[in-house]
Design a protein around this motif. Structure first.
Motif, mmCIF file in Angstrom:
data_model
loop_
_atom_site.group_PDB
_atom_site.id
_atom_site.type_symbol
_atom_site.label_atom_id
_atom_site.label_comp_id
_atom_site.label_asym_id
_atom_site.label_seq_id
_atom_site.Cartn_x
_atom_site.Cartn_y
_atom_site.Cartn_z
ATOM 1 N N GLY A 63 0.805 -1.219 0.000
ATOM 2 C CA GLY A 63 0.000 0.000 0.000
ATOM 3 C C GLY A 63 0.832 1.260 0.000
ATOM 4 O O GLY A 63 0.421 2.283 0.565
ATOM 5 N N ILE A 64 1.995 1.229 -0.647
ATOM 6 C CA ILE A 64 2.896 2.382 -0.614
ATOM 7 C C ILE A 64 3.045 3.025 -1.993
ATOM 8 O O ILE A 64 4.028 3.732 -2.249
ATOM 9 C CB ILE A 64 4.278 1.997 -0.054
ATOM 10 C CG1 ILE A 64 4.959 0.945 -0.937
ATOM 11 C CG2 ILE A 64 4.149 1.489 1.377
ATOM 12 C CD1 ILE A 64 6.411 0.665 -0.531
ATOM 13 N N GLY A 65 2.094 2.794 -2.860
ATOM 14 C CA GLY A 65 2.170 3.386 -4.192
ATOM 15 C C GLY A 65 2.227 4.896 -4.173
ATOM 16 O O GLY A 65 2.975 5.516 -4.959
ATOM 17 N N ASP A 66 1.458 5.521 -3.290
ATOM 18 C CA ASP A 66 1.477 6.986 -3.202
ATOM 19 C C ASP A 66 2.830 7.498 -2.721
ATOM 20 O O ASP A 66 3.316 8.546 -3.189
ATOM 21 C CB ASP A 66 0.371 7.475 -2.264
ATOM 22 C CG ASP A 66 -1.016 7.284 -2.851
ATOM 23 O OD1 ASP A 66 -1.122 7.069 -4.073
ATOM 24 O OD2 ASP A 66 -1.993 7.336 -2.077
ATOM 25 N N ASP A 67 3.441 6.764 -1.800
ATOM 26 C CA ASP A 67 4.767 7.176 -1.317
ATOM 27 C C ASP A 67 5.802 7.068 -2.432
ATOM 28 O O ASP A 67 6.667 7.940 -2.582
ATOM 29 C CB ASP A 67 5.189 6.302 -0.134
ATOM 30 C CG ASP A 67 4.324 6.524 1.090
ATOM 31 O OD1 ASP A 67 3.694 7.591 1.185
ATOM 32 O OD2 ASP A 67 4.267 5.615 1.944
ATOM 33 N N LEU A 68 5.726 6.006 -3.208
ATOM 34 C CA LEU A 68 6.648 5.835 -4.327
ATOM 35 C C LEU A 68 6.488 6.978 -5.324
ATOM 36 O O LEU A 68 7.478 7.552 -5.793
ATOM 37 C CB LEU A 68 6.390 4.491 -5.008
ATOM 38 C CG LEU A 68 7.236 4.179 -6.235
ATOM 39 C CD1 LEU A 68 8.716 4.100 -5.875
ATOM 40 C CD2 LEU A 68 6.782 2.859 -6.881
ATOM 41 N N ARG A 69 5.263 7.324 -5.628
ATOM 42 C CA ARG A 69 5.031 8.418 -6.569
ATOM 43 C C ARG A 69 5.523 9.744 -5.996
ATOM 44 O O ARG A 69 6.055 10.591 -6.729
ATOM 45 C CB ARG A 69 3.554 8.497 -6.927
ATOM 46 C CG ARG A 69 3.294 9.485 -8.056
ATOM 47 C CD ARG A 69 1.855 9.523 -8.498
ATOM 48 N NE ARG A 69 1.752 10.389 -9.665
ATOM 49 C CZ ARG A 69 1.652 9.967 -10.915
ATOM 50 N NH1 ARG A 69 1.647 8.665 -11.178
ATOM 51 N NH2 ARG A 69 1.559 10.828 -11.915
ATOM 52 N N LEU A 70 5.347 9.947 -4.695
ATOM 53 C CA LEU A 70 5.810 11.188 -4.065
ATOM 54 C C LEU A 70 7.313 11.350 -4.252
ATOM 55 O O LEU A 70 7.791 12.454 -4.572
ATOM 56 C CB LEU A 70 5.453 11.168 -2.577
ATOM 57 C CG LEU A 70 5.813 12.429 -1.782
ATOM 58 C CD1 LEU A 70 4.988 13.611 -2.261
ATOM 59 C CD2 LEU A 70 5.579 12.185 -0.283
ATOM 60 N N LEU A 71 8.077 10.281 -4.068
ATOM 61 C CA LEU A 71 9.523 10.370 -4.264
ATOM 62 C C LEU A 71 9.855 10.628 -5.727
ATOM 63 O O LEU A 71 10.764 11.416 -6.042
ATOM 64 C CB LEU A 71 10.197 9.077 -3.792
ATOM 65 C CG LEU A 71 10.106 8.752 -2.303
ATOM 66 C CD1 LEU A 71 10.969 7.550 -1.973
ATOM 67 C CD2 LEU A 71 10.498 9.938 -1.442
ATOM 68 N N ALA A 72 9.118 9.974 -6.623
ATOM 69 C CA ALA A 72 9.357 10.196 -8.057
ATOM 70 C C ALA A 72 9.075 11.640 -8.438
ATOM 71 O O ALA A 72 9.809 12.246 -9.238
ATOM 72 C CB ALA A 72 8.497 9.240 -8.868
ATOM 73 N N GLU A 73 8.033 12.219 -7.853
ATOM 74 C CA GLU A 73 7.687 13.608 -8.161
ATOM 75 C C GLU A 73 8.697 14.583 -7.573
ATOM 76 O O GLU A 73 8.812 15.727 -8.033
ATOM 77 C CB GLU A 73 6.275 13.913 -7.647
ATOM 78 C CG GLU A 73 5.187 13.211 -8.465
ATOM 79 C CD GLU A 73 3.813 13.359 -7.864
ATOM 80 O OE1 GLU A 73 3.724 13.723 -6.664
ATOM 81 O OE2 GLU A 73 2.822 13.088 -8.571
ATOM 82 N N ALA A 74 9.438 14.158 -6.563
ATOM 83 C CA ALA A 74 10.523 14.991 -6.043
ATOM 84 C C ALA A 74 11.716 14.988 -6.986
ATOM 85 O O ALA A 74 12.532 15.923 -6.980
ATOM 86 C CB ALA A 74 10.954 14.489 -4.664
ATOM 87 N N VAL A 75 11.803 13.971 -7.825
ATOM 88 C CA VAL A 75 12.935 13.817 -8.743
ATOM 89 C C VAL A 75 12.648 14.440 -10.098
ATOM 90 O O VAL A 75 13.545 14.970 -10.750
ATOM 91 C CB VAL A 75 13.266 12.317 -8.900
ATOM 92 C CG1 VAL A 75 14.248 12.077 -10.038
ATOM 93 C CG2 VAL A 75 13.809 11.756 -7.598
ATOM 94 N N ALA A 76 11.386 14.385 -10.558
ATOM 95 C CA ALA A 76 11.067 14.810 -11.928
ATOM 96 C C ALA A 76 9.789 15.646 -11.949
ATOM 97 O O ALA A 76 8.890 15.459 -11.119
ATOM 98 C CB ALA A 76 10.904 13.591 -12.835
ATOM 99 N N ASP A 77 9.710 16.542 -12.922
ATOM 100 C CA ASP A 77 8.531 17.404 -13.068
ATOM 101 C C ASP A 77 7.309 16.604 -13.520
ATOM 102 O O ASP A 77 6.190 16.875 -13.095
ATOM 103 C CB ASP A 77 8.810 18.516 -14.087
ATOM 104 C CG ASP A 77 9.856 19.492 -13.592
ATOM 105 O OD1 ASP A 77 9.948 19.688 -12.361
ATOM 106 O OD2 ASP A 77 10.595 20.051 -14.423
#
Length: 931
Positions: free
Chosen positions: A839-853
């Motif tokens: 259930g950590i898909g949102d956390d994974l996306r949050l980190l990805a959004e910190a890396v890329a626009d």
């Protein structure tokens, strides 16, 4: 030559892929209904031209053909003792039209896949069946599907713009062409004239017009859609709409163009509780006038079942149910401001209703999700609790809304009279459409007689209310004996003529919709033997299939289960199935548990496959697995050295592994390829600083497989933690520890338990007896460590250990304290099956959004099938699992590619040709300079 041999040879002349092994036929004998027929062959055509040739062959040789895509239909229309035509594999094209206001679709796409493609346009298709994750456009059109909110206004029939059809004669017509009507007249003159004549017959009969207007004012999938004769004048338009809801009996729909609807993302939801069903249904007009988009009814028994769900709100849990009824109401708008106005207008209406509890509208996502989980979980709760060996039957009817209370009371009386304990009523109240669930055992003649009498009395009840016996699920086999009774002789005769005009030889899905057999609904019933405790609750719904990595390679979870059941019922067939079951079912199961995330009764078929793998191991093999676990540091070090050597002489290593696979089981010897990275030296050493905040569990993946660049995710996490001021300990003995997944996935139970004990012993002291959380740097390993409790149920220490994935820990505890520098323009993200379980898909996306626009998750995303080393043991598994996702990634390149598990990164890198790295590595590189 035998008849079967001749049939197979004939089919191969017109269709590229023909399946006829006993295991293939048994795997396709079941759909989601309670009927079972064994096909003579399964064909997989790749386009409309092959379909046309197949139909022409069928007419010539007097074959029977049944089309199936998702196999989620509930009324028996998807099973066949003739030739079963699989239209899911290849018919998967989608073309968004008019800036999203329409969409051209082929039958193999699921509703969720379509809506995912429409999401960037803020649109969706009208039909919204509860099975949207698994049901396909083929069935949506064939059954005229609707759902919770679309009613009759936005169902398939009402949103149809055009379709491409293939008639039994092999004629292919696109009804959207300007000259389509003339083409029909020219190419099929008898059909054209016949439709014109029948339209005059129907419209010229006032009783027929009145009857059809009434029946189709409700949701109605009983019989053919004769309202087409009232709604359209041109024969081509009549024909197109007759095919909607025809369940594959009039022709094949190769593609369809549907008008779309705007997505309404803002919602307020409440469970309204009334003293009785009458009060609930009396409230419907006021709620609809207030703007309610969905109104789902739960009868008293359904509320009792809902109370057992821990997610139920206090208004439900604290209710002393005594004839009460619930209405799940939801208001939906395009903007938050619109919802403010709608909710403000609705509050006075709600205040006037005779509720037993306050309405309590909520916009909070978690609370809303819990309410919907109650409604959607009713089927789960009842079906999962049914006695082993019984079949769960989910039926649906529709009646005028004014008669809904008396209909529900009548159904409840029937349940009680016939001893159907635990049956519930729920459904789409605003449409007068309710579902009810009963459990039946068809291998007992007394139970079968009970079902026959119950059905007859249910038919009497619904028709006495001037309702329809099928609202959404299609006529199928289950209601064919009652079509004439619902429509009368005149309209039934029209239906017979429609069938004769479109399918004069009876080629298409015989026995469906029209049948002169009064016992058609009582034949070819499915019995469900008790086979395996892991999967006995399976209702064969097929929800698991779209998420299964092996679905395009061998079998699906549903098929793995039905094959076990088929073998249990027929010893002769069992031997034929067994010949291929090891590879088709056991060896090519990724055992990733994704099936459990989609299953309404939460079955993880991988658990069964892992047990079967375990049973294949001798005592000596199990002991060997335990020995490897007890000496893991040395074994993994040897693997690291071997992979380093392989990197220097890859050709020799590849040849050696290929040769070994010719004499040893392919499930034991991985197929080495150049894409496999060399061995690594990147697992951090033990360290225990004063007053640590967390204990870090760097996984042995970093000891075996080198990162694409740098020193890997483990060291990236340590640097990120240091920048955020988080003090990290790495436990002593970490080199001997592993999450245990390599043993568990292969069925080495002794090794699994040995490693679990090693891990608990090693972590108990370093976590200060469970006070500190354990952070793990690979999602599959985090998920595996969470399963230690099952391996060591008697170890009192285990419940105190808390495992947290490094992605989640970083998102919540580290990222807020970091300064991220230059961001990439775009990133393609591959979530893993383990992030879904955790259930950590949102956390994974949050980190990805910190890396890329811009962060892109492919709409075709799914488990990569690499599954530890399963993708090396069976490369075809990963190839099949990633084919569509890889094509999408290649068509839309981005600057970066990320995931959160080393072997998954290897799998999707090989599939796409792009370099995937752990998102923590990418984040680390974009933070402040390394110290």
């Amino acid at each position: 030559m035998t008849g079967t041999t001749t049939l197979i040879e004939s089919l191969r002349q017109v269709v590229g892929e023909v399946k006829h092994r006993p295991i293939d036929l048994a795997a396709h004998a079941n759909d989601a209904s309670h009927y079972l027929l064994h096909p003579q062959a399964v064909v997989v055509p790749d386009g409309a031209a092959e379909i046309a040739a197949l139909l022409q062959l069928g007419v010539r040789d007097r074959l029977h053909l049944t089309f199936r895509s998702g196999g989620t239909s509930l009324s028996g229309q998807g099973v066949s003792d003739g030739v079963l035509v699989d239209t899911r594999r290849h018919f998967r094209d989608i073309d968004v039209l008019d800036d999203g206001r329409a969409v051209r679709l082929q039958p193999g796409l699921t509703v969720n896949e379509v809506n995912a493609r429409l999401a960037p346009y803020g649109r969706k298709i009208g039909p919204d069946p509860a099975s949207s994750a698994a049901c396909t456009i083929g069935g949506v059109v064939a059954n005229n599907s609707s759902g919770m909110s679309c009613g009759t206004e936005f169902n398939t029939y009402s949103t149809l713009r055009s379709l491409t059809l293939v008639l039994a004669s092999g004629t292919i017509l696109d009804t959207g062409r300007p000259d389509a009507d003339d083409e029909l007249r020219h190419r099929e003159p008898a059909l054209y004239e016949g439709l014109d004549r029948l339209r005059a017959r129907v419209t010229g009969n006032p009783h027929s017009v009145e009857r059809l207007r009434h029946l189709f004012s409700m949701k109605n999938t009983m019989g053919y859609g004769l309202n087409s004769f009232l709604d359209f004048e041109r024969p081509i338009d009549v024909l197109a709409h007759l095919l909607v809801g025809s369940e594959g009996t009039l022709g094949f729909v190769a593609d369809v163009v549907l008008e779309t609807l705007p997505v309404l993302p803002h919602a307020a939801t409440s469970m309204l509780v009334f003293a009785n069903t009458s009060d609930a249904t009396d409230a419907l007009p006021a709620l609809l006038d207030a703007g309610a988009k969905t109104l789902e009814l739960l009868d008293a028994r359904a509320l009792v079942v809902a109370q057992s769900d821990p997610r139920a709100p206090s208004t439900v849990q604290e209710l002393a149910v005594d004839g009460h009824a619930g209405l799940l109401v939801e208001f939906q708008t395009a903007t938050a401001e619109e919802l403010d106005h709608v909710q403000a207008d609705a509050e006075p209406v709600l205040a006037q209703l005779p509720l037993t509890r306050d309405a309590g509208l909520t916009r909070e996502p978690t609370a809303r999700a819990s309410l919907w989980a109650l409604r959607k979980g009713l089927y789960t709760a009842v079906a999962a609790a049914r006695p082993s060996g019984t079949t769960a039957l989910l039926e649906d009817i529709s009646v005028p809304v004014r008669t809904l209370p008396s209909t529900c009371d009548g159904l409840t009386e029937l349940f009680d009279r016939h001893g159907y304990e635990g049956s519930v009523i729920f459904g789409h109240a605003k449409d007068g459409n309710v579902h009810f669930l009963v459990n039946e055992r068809f291998d007992d003649p007394r139970e079968l007689e009970r079902y026959r009498v119950f059905t007859d009395e249910m038919v009497d009840l619904v028709l006495a209310q001037d309702g329809t016996l099928k609202a959404e699920h299609g006529t199928g086999r289950i209601m064919t004996p009652f079509v004439r009774r619902q429509y009368g002789d005149e309209l039934y005769g029209v239906m017979q003529e429609v069938k004769a005009l479109c399918d004069p030889t009876g080629l298409l899905n015989p026995g469906i919709i029209l049948s002169d057999r009064p016992d058609a609904h009582l034949t070819d019933l499915k019995t469900v033997p008790t086979v395996d405790h892991e999967v006995d609750a399976c209702v064969e719904c097929g929800y698991c299939e779209p998420v299964c990595p092996s679905r395009r390679v061998t079998t699906t979870p549903r098929q793995r289960i039905v094959l076990r059941r088929a073998a249990a019922k027929d010893p002769a067939l069992a031997a034929e199935i067994e010949a291929d079951y090891a590879y088709d079912a056991v060896d090519t199961c990724a055992a990733d548990g994704m099936c459990a995330t989609a299953c309404p009764v939460r079955i993880n078929t991988g658990d069964l496959m892992k047990r079967l793998r375990s049973e294949r191991h001798s005592d000596r093999a199990q002991q060997a697995g335990r020995t490897v676990a007890e000496h893991w540091q040395g074994v993994s070090g040897t693997a690291r050295v071997a992979l380093k050597l392989a990197a220097t002489v890859p050709g020799l290593t590849a040849a050696a592994s290929a040769a070994a696979r010719t004499v040893l089981p392919t499930d034991l010897v991985p197929l080495y390829s150049r894409e496999v990275p060399p061995g690594a030296d990147t697992r951090p050493d033990p360290t225990y600083p004063t007053n640590p905040d967390v204990v870090f569990f760097p996984t042995c993946l970093h000891q075996v497989f080198a990162p694409e660049s740098g020193d890997g995710a483990a060291h990236a996490f340590l640097r990120l933690a240091e920048r955020a001021g988080v003090v990290v300990a790495v436990p002593e003995g970490i080199g001997q520890m592993c999450c245990g997944v390599p043993w568990e996935s292969k069925g080495f139970t002794e090794g699994s338990r040995a490693m679990a004990a090693t891990v608990v012993d090693g972590l108990w002291g370093s976590t200060q007896q469970g006070r500190l959380p354990v952070v793990v740097d690979a999602s599959s390993c985090t998920h595996g460590l969470e399963g230690i409790a099952k391996l060591l149920p008697d170890d009192a220490r285990v419940p105190s250990l808390r495992f947290v994935d490094a992605v989640s820990y970083t998102a919540h505890e580290i990222l807020p304290k970091l300064t991220v520098g230059t961001r990439a323009a775009s990133l393609t993200l591959h979530p893993t099956c383990s992030t879904t379980h955790l259930g950590i898909g949102d956390d994974l996306r949050l980190l990805a959004e910190a890396v890329a626009d811009e962060v892109v998750v492919p709409t075709a995303w799914g488990c990569c099938g690499y599954a530890g080393d399963r993708g090396m043991l069976h490369p075809e598994l990963t190839e099949g699992a990633t084919a569509e996702q890889a094509a999408e990634v290649r068509a839309h390149p981005t600057e970066l590619y990320a995931s959160c598990n080393r072997t998954c990164e290897m799998g999707v890198s090989k599939a796409t040709g792009q370099t995937y790295r752990h998102v923590l590595e990418l984040l680390d590189e974009r933070c402040a300079p390394r110290p």
